[in-house]
Design a protein around this motif. Sequence first.
Motif, PDB file in Angstrom:
ATOM      1  N   LEU A 146       0.915  -0.959   0.125  1.00 54.35           N
ATOM      2  CA  LEU A 146       0.005  -0.180  -0.109  1.00 54.35           C
ATOM      3  C   LEU A 146       0.986   1.178   0.030  1.00 54.35           C
ATOM      4  CD1 LEU A 146      -2.644  -1.126   2.569  1.00 54.35           C
ATOM      5  CD2 LEU A 146      -2.857  -1.354   0.047  1.00 54.35           C
ATOM      6  N   ASN A 147       0.376   2.467  -0.167  1.00 55.28           N
ATOM      7  CA  ASN A 147       1.083   3.595  -0.113  1.00 55.28           C
ATOM      8  C   ASN A 147       0.782   4.413   1.068  1.00 55.28           C
ATOM      9  OD1 ASN A 147       2.111   5.955  -0.735  1.00 55.28           O
ATOM     10  ND2 ASN A 147       0.880   6.468  -2.613  1.00 55.28           N
ATOM     11  N   HIS A 148       1.527   4.262   2.352  1.00 58.31           N
ATOM     12  CA  HIS A 148       1.385   4.917   3.575  1.00 58.31           C
ATOM     13  C   HIS A 148       2.534   5.807   3.681  1.00 58.31           C
ATOM     14  CE1 HIS A 148      -1.037   6.244   6.969  1.00 58.31           C
ATOM     15  NE2 HIS A 148      -0.434   5.593   7.642  1.00 58.31           N
ATOM     16  N   THR A 212      -3.592   4.017   3.620  1.00 62.89           N
ATOM     17  CA  THR A 212      -3.274   4.229   2.168  1.00 62.89           C
ATOM     18  C   THR A 212      -3.702   5.368   1.427  1.00 62.89           C
ATOM     19  OG1 THR A 212      -2.611   2.785   0.160  1.00 62.89           O
ATOM     20  CG2 THR A 212      -4.800   2.572   1.052  1.00 62.89           C
ATOM     21  N   CYS A 215      -3.848   3.705  -4.742  1.00 61.72           N
ATOM     22  CA  CYS A 215      -2.545   2.951  -5.204  1.00 61.72           C
ATOM     23  C   CYS A 215      -2.794   1.812  -5.917  1.00 61.72           C
ATOM     24  CB  CYS A 215      -1.518   2.770  -4.148  1.00 61.72           C
ATOM     25  SG  CYS A 215      -1.818   1.468  -3.014  1.00 61.72           S
ATOM     26  N   ALA A 218      -3.769  -1.220  -3.686  1.00 61.28           N
ATOM     27  CA  ALA A 218      -5.270  -1.388  -3.272  1.00 61.28           C
ATOM     28  C   ALA A 218      -6.157  -1.956  -4.314  1.00 61.28           C
ATOM     29  CB  ALA A 218      -5.413   0.090  -2.674  1.00 61.28           C
ATOM     30  N   ARG A 246      -1.746  10.401   3.542  1.00 61.22           N
ATOM     31  CA  ARG A 246      -1.874   9.131   2.854  1.00 61.22           C
ATOM     32  C   ARG A 246      -2.933   8.334   3.267  1.00 61.22           C
ATOM     33  NH1 ARG A 246       4.233   7.716   1.127  1.00 61.22           N
ATOM     34  NH2 ARG A 246       4.898   9.714   0.617  1.00 61.22           N
TER      35      ARG A 246
END
Length: 312
Positions: A146-148, A212, A215, A218, A246
């Motif tokens: 994910l994008n965190h 997240t 992205c 996800a 994010r």
Amino acid sequence: MRELVVLGTASQVPTRTRNHNGYLLRWDGEGLLFDPGEGTQRQMIHAGVAASQITRICLTHVHGDHCYGLPGVLSRMALDKVPHPVHLHYPASGEEVVRALVSVASPGIDLRLHPHGGFAYGGVAHAGPNHRAAEPIAPGLEVRPLNHRIEAYGYRLMEPDGRTFLRERLAAAGITGPDIGRLHREGGLDGVRLEDVSVPRPGQRFAFIMDTAPCEGAEELAEGADLLVTECTFSDDDAELASQFRHLTAGQAGDLAASGGAGTLVLTHFSSRYGDVAPLAEQARSRSAGARVLAAMDLDRIQFPPRRVHPS
């Protein structure tokens, strides 16, 4: 039984009505506990969830609201003398935090640590040069990045596709009793093919997506999900905050359900700024392409949706 028990629905700050994260998925003979935040042990009592039901614990990342309940849960399992192995899955970059949390828990259970990560794409553990050929982290259980703000992963549990027998076709072919099992195993019997008396049965899918920004990972997790659980930290009106930290807005959660063709979307991980989350559910619903949308409350029990009918 396949059922999601919601133990907590708050994000960083709990409220009087929302505990920190915590979700137990009952999936046949397994009990998967996702992101046990602070207070999860007590929420389990309120929800009637026994520690002995937990077979796997899955952490998306090591921010406190997703893992500070881990020592209490493990200690309760030790107190209850849980006899079976307990598998703990978590990002490898969180090793130091996870080992610290485990070290303060009461000893006495067979805890098996499974760090994962180190891949750019493909969603499987310990990926090497040929990452697409690697094995899932457990039977049917996969992860995606994910994008965190720190390394984070979502999880997906998938049942293999199968076949559903049609009684009238079996009767017409004269196949009964043990011969049905033999036909299923061998793919054919006395000139009758498996596909002549059955139709495809898509395996059910569960996806769990926490902190997240939008992205690719996800989107992959949400693909074909019968039950999609996703964070919904911010309203669409606070999209700038969501981008800064994010997180997903409600509408972006709806977009995930729409792009993946999800059947049921469960929203959770709400910011404490929203006393009423009904407007967030409406924002998600308006962009979910017809998916059933639920705004989770603590102690909700959500039954897995009925199986989808194969288009053929």
